[in-house]
Design an enzyme around this catalytic site. Structure first.
Site, PDB file in Angstrom:
ATOM      1  N   ARG A  56       0.817  -1.219   0.000  1.00  0.00           N
ATOM      2  CA  ARG A  56       0.000   0.000   0.000  1.00  0.00           C
ATOM      3  C   ARG A  56       0.854   1.274   0.000  1.00  0.00           C
ATOM      4  O   ARG A  56       0.438   2.281  -0.554  1.00  0.00           O
ATOM      5  CB  ARG A  56      -0.931  -0.002   1.214  1.00  0.00           C
ATOM      6  CG  ARG A  56      -2.080  -0.964   1.021  1.00  0.00           C
ATOM      7  CD  ARG A  56      -3.022  -0.944   2.167  1.00  0.00           C
ATOM      8  NE  ARG A  56      -4.316  -1.493   1.753  1.00  0.00           N
ATOM      9  CZ  ARG A  56      -5.330  -1.654   2.561  1.00  0.00           C
ATOM     10  NH1 ARG A  56      -5.251  -1.307   3.824  1.00  0.00           N
ATOM     11  NH2 ARG A  56      -6.467  -2.138   2.106  1.00  0.00           N
ATOM     12  N   LYS A 221     -18.148 -16.982   3.812  1.00  0.00           N
ATOM     13  CA  LYS A 221     -19.604 -16.881   3.963  1.00  0.00           C
ATOM     14  C   LYS A 221     -20.343 -16.385   2.739  1.00  0.00           C
ATOM     15  O   LYS A 221     -19.925 -15.421   2.095  1.00  0.00           O
ATOM     16  CB  LYS A 221     -19.897 -15.906   5.104  1.00  0.00           C
ATOM     17  CG  LYS A 221     -19.552 -16.456   6.465  1.00  0.00           C
ATOM     18  CD  LYS A 221     -19.983 -15.437   7.472  1.00  0.00           C
ATOM     19  CE  LYS A 221     -19.824 -15.899   8.890  1.00  0.00           C
ATOM     20  NZ  LYS A 221     -20.075 -14.761   9.796  1.00  0.00           N
ATOM     21  N   GLY A 377      -9.240  -8.630   0.145  1.00  0.00           N
ATOM     22  CA  GLY A 377      -8.580  -9.294   1.269  1.00  0.00           C
ATOM     23  C   GLY A 377      -7.791 -10.558   1.008  1.00  0.00           C
ATOM     24  O   GLY A 377      -6.654 -10.520   0.535  1.00  0.00           O
ATOM     25  N   GLY A 400     -12.318  -4.057   1.296  1.00  0.00           N
ATOM     26  CA  GLY A 400     -13.735  -3.671   1.417  1.00  0.00           C
ATOM     27  C   GLY A 400     -14.173  -2.717   0.324  1.00  0.00           C
ATOM     28  O   GLY A 400     -15.294  -2.813  -0.194  1.00  0.00           O
TER      29      GLY A 400
HETATM   30  P1  AMP Z   1     -13.557 -14.104   3.212  1.00  0.00           P
HETATM   31  O1  AMP Z   1     -12.970 -13.106   4.162  1.00  0.00           O
HETATM   32  O2  AMP Z   1     -15.037 -14.227   3.288  1.00  0.00           O
HETATM   33  O3  AMP Z   1     -13.032 -13.953   1.809  1.00  0.00           O
HETATM   34  O4  AMP Z   1     -13.083 -15.517   3.749  1.00  0.00           O
HETATM   35  C1  AMP Z   1     -11.745 -15.875   3.804  1.00  0.00           C
HETATM   36  C2  AMP Z   1     -11.614 -17.015   4.763  1.00  0.00           C
HETATM   37  O5  AMP Z   1     -12.425 -18.102   4.339  1.00  0.00           O
HETATM   38  C3  AMP Z   1     -10.213 -17.536   4.874  1.00  0.00           C
HETATM   39  O6  AMP Z   1      -9.717 -17.267   6.157  1.00  0.00           O
HETATM   40  C4  AMP Z   1     -10.358 -19.032   4.630  1.00  0.00           C
HETATM   41  O7  AMP Z   1      -9.624 -19.810   5.547  1.00  0.00           O
HETATM   42  C5  AMP Z   1     -11.839 -19.264   4.834  1.00  0.00           C
HETATM   43  N1  AMP Z   1     -12.321 -20.439   4.097  1.00  0.00           N
HETATM   44  C6  AMP Z   1     -12.162 -20.713   2.795  1.00  0.00           C
HETATM   45  N2  AMP Z   1     -12.687 -21.910   2.495  1.00  0.00           N
HETATM   46  C7  AMP Z   1     -13.184 -22.432   3.634  1.00  0.00           C
HETATM   47  C8  AMP Z   1     -13.847 -23.634   3.977  1.00  0.00           C
HETATM   48  N3  AMP Z   1     -14.086 -24.551   3.052  1.00  0.00           N
HETATM   49  N4  AMP Z   1     -14.233 -23.809   5.250  1.00  0.00           N
HETATM   50  C9  AMP Z   1     -13.979 -22.882   6.185  1.00  0.00           C
HETATM   51  N5  AMP Z   1     -13.364 -21.706   5.932  1.00  0.00           N
HETATM   52  C10 AMP Z   1     -12.962 -21.479   4.670  1.00  0.00           C
END
Ligand code: AMP
Length: 420
Positions: A56, A221, A377, A400
């Protein structure tokens, strides 16, 4: 310094009718001016206060050099971390000072332990052409995040030109990102070169994409990514869904997902997305198989199973070998690629194969002429970690902010400068 990101290559993308008009910045002669530049120097530090990823800071250097080379002075404004109770050593921007000087080729960078007040006014007043002043963490004042007008006015009084180059914070309506712009006339408020590159790359994908356009969406999620998926249903030809969120879709379609991540209250929504995609002719790709584990742990036993037949007591923590091939085929025939979110728990070595494979496929497609943007991220952390950041077209510095841009929202930091 540990694990520094390789040299930052600055890309400029030619797009039609860009949202951001750069003529104010590029034609402005900064000679004799004091430019207040809002940058996003919110970089990660280790426990010795060493910068572990300086992307950054590097990303803002072209903007700063244009101002300094023309005989302007720069007053740097940034936040660092999330200080809760006013000033604290842990979140002081003084930790970045030496590295900023180094990246600016040894130029003098002054520092004051406040961002407003007497010391800041005095030092900014004495600043000479070609000099840089770094103000202390803006978030030491709650007025920053509250978007306080009075605070914004005090910051604005330190210089005579406002440059917003903080894409990573452009989705926040804070004093320094959205309110300060009101204190400058139209010809004295402008975007910096990083802001231009970020927005142009996102616009190229959203509005001027060459087809096939594949969006790769992963991460934990569904609820965090729902708006971006809905917006992409009108733009993309293919949407690859990986990571933890894939299992909510699997379950919604009647699959057995064992202990995999699932948002029970989003099952209907997942089905609705599948239906909408079908009616719009968008191909949704879910992982045909998964790398499964008997616990969420680096020492877990691992196996492979169809993503809709995961045994009880096991959970999908990465896409499987067939899914890697399935997704790679889609990526290889794409001309535009957007990637947000990892395919698995890439932080653990046993579950990083899927994310690494996808990074490689995106790099291959880019080499063959596709335009690829990695934004948001953890997928950015993954391409950096696996060494692919120079092999994709653009890596966004805004997590974000990039997400909100792809959700179709107008970012306050952009709206404020555009406003007359
Ligand atoms: P996000 O911030 O929503 O992009 O989520 C990123 C996070 O999702 C990372 O820390 C990953 O470890 C987690 N992640 C990815 N795939 C899985 C999975 N199959 N089960 C649980 N966590 C996951």
């Amino acid at each position: 310094m540990p694990g520094l990101h390789p040299a930052f290559f600055f890309h400029r993308f030619e797009i039609e009718n860009p949202t951001i008009d750069m003529s104010t910045f590029t034609s402005f002669d900064f000679s004799g001016h004091k430019a207040l530049v809002r940058v996003d120097f919110n970089v990660p530090l280790n426990d010795k206060f060493e910068i572990t990823d300086d992307t950054r800071i590097r990303a803002a250097i072209p903007t700063l050099l244009k101002i300094l080379d023309e005989g302007g002075a720069v007053i740097l404004m940034s936040h660092l971390g999330r200080p809760k109770d006013g000033p604290s050593d842990k979140f002081s921007l003084k930790h970045l000072l030496a590295h900023i000087m180094q990246l600016l080729g040894g130029r003098t960078v002054l520092f004051v332990q406040d961002c407003i007040g007497e010391q800041a006014i005095l030092t900014a007043g004495m600043l000479r052409p070609g000099e840089v002043l770094l103000l202390e963490n803006l978030r030491f004042y709650k007025e920053e995040e509250n978007g306080d007008r009075d605070f914004a006015g005090k910051l604005a009084s330190l210089g005579d030109v406002y440059v917003n180059d903080a894409f990573g914070t452009a989705h926040r309506a804070h004093a320094s990102t959205a309110i300060m712009a009101d204190f400058f006339p139209k010809d004295k408020k402008m975007f910096g070169l990083l802001m231009e590159a970020e927005v142009a790359s996102a616009e190229k994908v959203l509005h001027q994409s060459e087809k096939p356009f594949t969006a790769i969406i992963g991460g934990a999620k569904v609820s965090d990514k729902i708006l971006i998926i809905e917006n992409l249903l009108d733009k993309a030809t293919d949407i690859i869904i990986g990571g933890g969120m894939a299992y909510t879709f699997m379950k919604a379609m009647g699959g057995l997902i064992g202990n995999s991540l699932c948002e029970a209250d989003r099952l209907d929504l997942a089905l609705e997305i599948m239906k909408k995609a079908e009616s719009k002719g968008v191909n949704i790709h879910l992982p045909s198989d998964s790398c499964i584990a008997d616990k969420f742990d680096a020492s877990a036993n691992v196996s492979v199973a169809p993503s809709n037949h995961i045994p009880e007591g096991w959970m999908g923590l990465d896409i499987g070998p067939m899914a890697c091939q399935q997704f790679t085929n889609v990526i290889h025939r794409s001309k535009t690629i957007l990637w947000n979110g990892p395919m698995g728990v890439f932080e653990m070595v046993k579950f990083q194969h899927g994310t690494r494979t996808i990074a490689m496929a995106v790099a291959d497609a880019t080499e063959k002429g596709a335009f690829s943007l990695v934004g948001g991220g953890d997928s950015v952390a993954a391409v950096n970690q696996f060494g692919y950041s120079q092999k994709v077209s653009y890596v966004s510095t805004g997590g974000g902010a990039m997400l909100e841009f792809f959700e179709g929202k107008e970012l306050p930091g952009i709206a404020a400068v555009k406003k007359g």
